[in-house]
Design a protein around this motif. Structure first.
Motif, PDB file in Angstrom:
ATOM      1  N   ASN A 211      42.515 -43.232  31.230  1.00 27.07           N
ATOM      2  CA  ASN A 211      41.907 -43.348  32.555  1.00 27.07           C
ATOM      3  C   ASN A 211      42.251 -44.723  33.103  1.00 27.07           C
ATOM      4  OD1 ASN A 211      40.337 -42.173  34.642  1.00 27.07           O
ATOM      5  ND2 ASN A 211      38.610 -43.474  34.076  1.00 27.07           N
ATOM      6  N   LEU A 212      43.096 -44.747  34.111  1.00 24.27           N
ATOM      7  CA  LEU A 212      43.696 -45.982  34.600  1.00 24.27           C
ATOM      8  C   LEU A 212      42.772 -46.679  35.600  1.00 24.27           C
ATOM      9  CD1 LEU A 212      47.310 -44.561  34.976  1.00 24.27           C
ATOM     10  CD2 LEU A 212      46.311 -45.781  33.033  1.00 24.27           C
ATOM     11  N   PRO A 213      43.087 -47.919  36.006  1.00 27.71           N
ATOM     12  CA  PRO A 213      42.233 -48.620  36.970  1.00 27.71           C
ATOM     13  C   PRO A 213      41.963 -47.766  38.204  1.00 27.71           C
ATOM     14  CG  PRO A 213      43.869 -50.116  36.093  1.00 27.71           C
ATOM     15  CD  PRO A 213      44.221 -48.758  35.559  1.00 27.71           C
ATOM     16  N   ALA A 214      40.702 -47.714  38.621  1.00 25.67           N
ATOM     17  CA  ALA A 214      40.220 -46.915  39.758  1.00 25.67           C
ATOM     18  C   ALA A 214      40.163 -45.432  39.453  1.00 25.67           C
ATOM     19  CB  ALA A 214      41.049 -47.163  41.014  1.00 25.67           C
ATOM     20  N   GLY A 215      40.534 -45.022  38.243  1.00 22.05           N
ATOM     21  CA  GLY A 215      40.430 -43.616  37.874  1.00 22.05           C
ATOM     22  C   GLY A 215      38.987 -43.214  37.628  1.00 22.05           C
ATOM     23  N   LEU A 216      38.637 -41.978  38.017  1.00 22.44           N
ATOM     24  CA  LEU A 216      37.298 -41.433  37.792  1.00 22.44           C
ATOM     25  C   LEU A 216      37.421 -40.100  37.074  1.00 22.44           C
ATOM     26  CD1 LEU A 216      34.198 -41.178  38.205  1.00 22.44           C
ATOM     27  CD2 LEU A 216      34.697 -40.143  40.443  1.00 22.44           C
ATOM     28  N   ILE A 217      36.754 -39.996  35.918  1.00 21.57           N
ATOM     29  CA  ILE A 217      36.621 -38.724  35.210  1.00 21.57           C
ATOM     30  C   ILE A 217      35.133 -38.423  35.154  1.00 21.57           C
ATOM     31  CG2 ILE A 217      37.011 -37.462  33.074  1.00 21.57           C
ATOM     32  CD1 ILE A 217      39.384 -39.281  32.517  1.00 21.57           C
ATOM     33  N   GLU A 218      34.736 -37.330  35.795  1.00 22.31           N
ATOM     34  CA  GLU A 218      33.311 -37.039  35.963  1.00 22.31           C
ATOM     35  C   GLU A 218      33.041 -35.580  35.664  1.00 22.31           C
ATOM     36  OE1 GLU A 218      30.825 -38.573  39.448  1.00 22.31           O
ATOM     37  OE2 GLU A 218      31.251 -36.497  40.031  1.00 22.31           O
ATOM     38  N   GLY A 219      31.998 -35.344  34.876  1.00 22.59           N
ATOM     39  CA  GLY A 219      31.597 -33.980  34.582  1.00 22.59           C
ATOM     40  C   GLY A 219      30.171 -33.719  35.004  1.00 22.59           C
ATOM     41  N   GLY A 220      29.910 -32.488  35.459  1.00 28.63           N
ATOM     42  CA  GLY A 220      28.530 -32.106  35.716  1.00 28.63           C
ATOM     43  C   GLY A 220      27.725 -32.144  34.435  1.00 28.63           C
ATOM     44  N   ARG A 221      28.397 -31.906  33.303  1.00 29.69           N
ATOM     45  CA  ARG A 221      27.802 -32.087  31.981  1.00 29.69           C
ATOM     46  C   ARG A 221      28.364 -33.381  31.394  1.00 29.69           C
ATOM     47  NH1 ARG A 221      23.739 -31.949  28.517  1.00 29.69           N
ATOM     48  NH2 ARG A 221      24.203 -31.138  26.450  1.00 29.69           N
ATOM     49  N   HIS A 222      29.493 -33.311  30.684  1.00 24.28           N
ATOM     50  CA  HIS A 222      30.090 -34.494  30.069  1.00 24.28           C
ATOM     51  C   HIS A 222      31.315 -34.947  30.860  1.00 24.28           C
ATOM     52  CE1 HIS A 222      27.497 -33.541  26.738  1.00 24.28           C
ATOM     53  NE2 HIS A 222      28.137 -32.419  26.463  1.00 24.28           N
TER      54      HIS A 222
END
Length: 661
Positions: A211-222
């Motif tokens: 996950n690079l700078p400014a990257g967003l990984i988002e889960g409703g769960r995890h």
């Protein structure tokens, strides 16, 4: 070769699946509703003004051959129940480009299916996304934006800055075996049901997520999840979150790895922010059921956890792991939302999996490997309303080691939990930083293992309890002032530095002075059941009153000194005295003993050797027995002898005069 007849052509076309297209290169520059297919070495393109929209269950672009390429600069939509792109034959070297470095408006969208699915094990694929790939998942049937979960060949997902990979009520990205996900944009699972993850490796081992700078990984769960298929399987995952990157679970963990034992391992490097939040259950920053190797210079945080009334406490943990290493120079903490009375915020839990059945239901399994926490300068490990570090679960036979460097802090919260709490495993703590247990009055509370605490400086607020194992040691080797209570150690040793104990301690093991200076500030700061072993260095009493400090016994093994501050020492017995070792007392009260021994030692050879090697206020030592104690005091100075002799002479003269009269 003659051409087939029109009848044969008709039969061949009729044999194709309904709605399937003949494989061929294509370019779409306007609007089209015709499904496409690509075979070996073929390329399909949709220009920036083009739009391919297919309804029904037909795949918009079907891949049937190797080395195919899909380039989309416009839009490709499947508005029915079919996928946008699918390989169901196991092709090699598929390349999919959605958008470009100058085009972030390209769109691939599926109404009720995966956007792209590779359904066969042997496939290899590279996806480059600059635009948006969105699964609307209208029937909530589990449709991903990217599903490579069946792939065993090389599979790479590159989501560039501005790119969006998004699914509703489903996982956004499922990589395959040894898959690589590089994200500088947004990978998101939007969930009304809170059961979709940003990246779900499932049981595919070897996955790497960057996950690079400014990257967003988002889960409703995890945010990121995966784990062992069963207890016999091996599983490994690598995650690197760059500075400025965010990985978060909105109703779960930032990173959650479900497993069974030590055959599961995770390597996680975090320079950004990883957060979890539990709205209907746990919400850890990182929850790794197996072994983890973590490096953190950023923030790893749990914001909340939930437990229904009557179900016991919920734990909002910054990190929960079953062993491995944690190296921290950032922040690791567990928090709880204001008003949540069924949860506590804890920094780090070291334990195996939850036990969900049997007599031990509700407890944790033991560790799966040795665990080492290194809290470096600038690092903070904090439990908002519980311990900063807890070792939990059954005895495992493994060792827990905690290094808390100068400039680092371990801070506990709540009214009852120590900042560091151990269990039956052996625990080693080396600290030169801050350990703050002021909210509960407990800094360190260890368990029934063989435990050791080494203090090289810094500050400790709260009591230090070595645990019930009976073989525990505390060593101080650096300047350190402590006003708390020390208990349950069979040895407390000062090796160097300027050390002050001003609290009242109850440990009954030996007090060993091997170097430096130990100041006892106040009367009877240590238990009278502790023996004093002098291997060098200086013991100092201040504000100790006339009787000062009592010990069970005295042993002298090397030259040592005592600053009495006008006070004295009492010993219940005499231990070993090494021939040639000297003992020097200063600041002894005039006319009083420097120390005393319970019993009559007048004819004890080792005692007489000690007296001969003792100096008090620069003078030799003498002794006397008062019926209970053998007292050792300074030999009177010559002037004192002269005054005594003069007094005796005057008494004699007076007696003679009375006789003459």
């Amino acid at each position: 070769m003659s051409k087939p007849s029109s009848a044969i052509q008709f039969l061949l076309l009729a044999a194709l699946p309904f709605g399937a297209a003949t494989a061929a290169d294509f370019t779409i520059g306007g609007s089209s509703s015709t499904a496409q297919s690509l075979g070996n070495n073929q390329t399909g393109s949709v220009t920036s003004s083009g739009a391919l929209s297919v309804n029904g269950s037909t795949v918009a672009v079907t891949i049937t051959g190797n080395n195919a390429t899909v380039n989309n600069l416009g839009s490709i939509k499947q508005t029915g129940s079919g996928r946008v792109i699918r390989d169901n034959s196991g092709v090699s070297n598929l390349v999919v480009n959605n958008g470009s470095t100058t085009n972030s408006s390209a769109l691939m969208q599926a109404a009720d299916a995966d956007v792209i699915q590779m359904a066969k094990a042997g496939a290899t694929v590279i996806l480059n996304n600059y635009g948006a790939m969105i699964s609307l998942n209208a029937s909530a049937g589990g449709a991903q934006a990217v599903d490579f979960s069946s792939v065993t060949g090389a599979n790479v997902v590159n989501n560039y800055a501005g790119g969006l990979l998004q699914a509703t009520d489903a996982d956004a990205v499922r990589p395959g075996l040894n898959g690589v996900v590089r994200n500088a944009g947004t990978i998101r699972a939007i969930n009304a049901k809170a059961d979709g993850d940003g990246v779900d490796a499932q049981a595919n081992t070897g996955v790497q997520v960057f996950n690079l700078p400014a990257g967003l990984i988002e889960g409703g769960r995890h945010g990121i999840t995966g784990g062992q298929a069963d207890a016999a399987s091996n599983f490994a995952i690598f995650v690197e979150n760059s500075a400025g990157g965010v990985i978060q679970g909105l109703n779960g963990s930032g990173i959650n790895l479900d497993g069974f034992n030590g055959k599961q391992s995770a390597t996680i490097i975090n320079h950004g922010t990883i957060t979890g939040r539990g709205l209907t259950g746990d919400g850890d920053g990182i929850d790794a059921d197996g072994i983890a190797y973590l490096t953190n210079t950023g923030i790893i945080r749990s914001l909340n956890a939930y437990s229904a009334a009557g179900d016991g406490w919920a734990y909002s943990e910054g990190i929960s792991v079953g062993g491995g290493t944690i190296t921290n120079s950032g922040t690791i903490e567990g928090l709880v939302t204001a008003g949540n009375t069924n949860a506590v915020g804890r920094g780090i839990t070291l334990a195996g999996n939850d036990i969900t059945s049997g007599a031990l239901k509700g407890s944790r399994e033991g560790l799966y490997a040795n665990a080492t926490i290194t809290n470096q300068s600038g690092g903070l490990i904090r439990g908002q309303s519980d311990a900063a570090i807890v070792v939990s679960g059954a005895a495992s036979g493994y060792t827990v080691t905690i290094y808390n460097h100068t400039g680092a802090s371990i801070v506990g919260g709540g009214a009852s939990s120590a900042a560091i709490k151990g269990n039956a495993d052996n625990t080693v703590i080396v600290t030169g930083g801050i350990i703050n247990g002021s909210s509960s009055g407990k800094a360190i509370e260890l368990g029934s293992g063989v435990n050791s605490v080494t203090i090289t400086g810094g500050t400790i607020n709260g009591s230090i309890n070595g645990g019930s194992g009976g073989q525990n040691t505390l060593v101080v080797n650096g300047s350190f002032a402590y006003d708390g209570a020390i208990s349950n150690f069979n040895k407390v040793e000062v090796q160097g530095g300027d050390v002050t104990f001003s609290g009242v301690s109850s440990y009954t093991g030996a007090t060993v002075l091997s170097g430096g200076k130990l100041t006892l500030d106040g009367a009877q700061r240590l238990s009278a059941e502790s023996e004093l072993i002098l291997n060098g260095g200086t013991l100092r009493l201040t504000n100790a009153g006339a009787d000062g400090q009592a010990f069970a016994s005295l042993s002298l093994n090397a030259d040592s000194s005592v600053l009495l501050g006008g006070s004295s020492l009492t010993f219940g017995a005499l231990g070993a005295v090494v021939n040639g070792a000297t003992l020097s007392f200063t600041e002894a009260a005039s006319g009083s003993y420097a120390f005393r021994l319970l019993g009559n030692y007048s004819s004890d050879a080792e005692f007489l050797q000690l007296v001969g090697a003792t100096h008090i206020n620069g003078l030799g030592a003498t002794y006397s027995f008062d019926g209970t104690y053998t007292r050792v005091a300074a030999v009177p100075e010559p002037a004192t002898y002269a005054m005594l002799f003069a007094g005796l002479v005057l008494v004699g003269v007076a007696a003679r005069r009375r006789t003459k009269v």
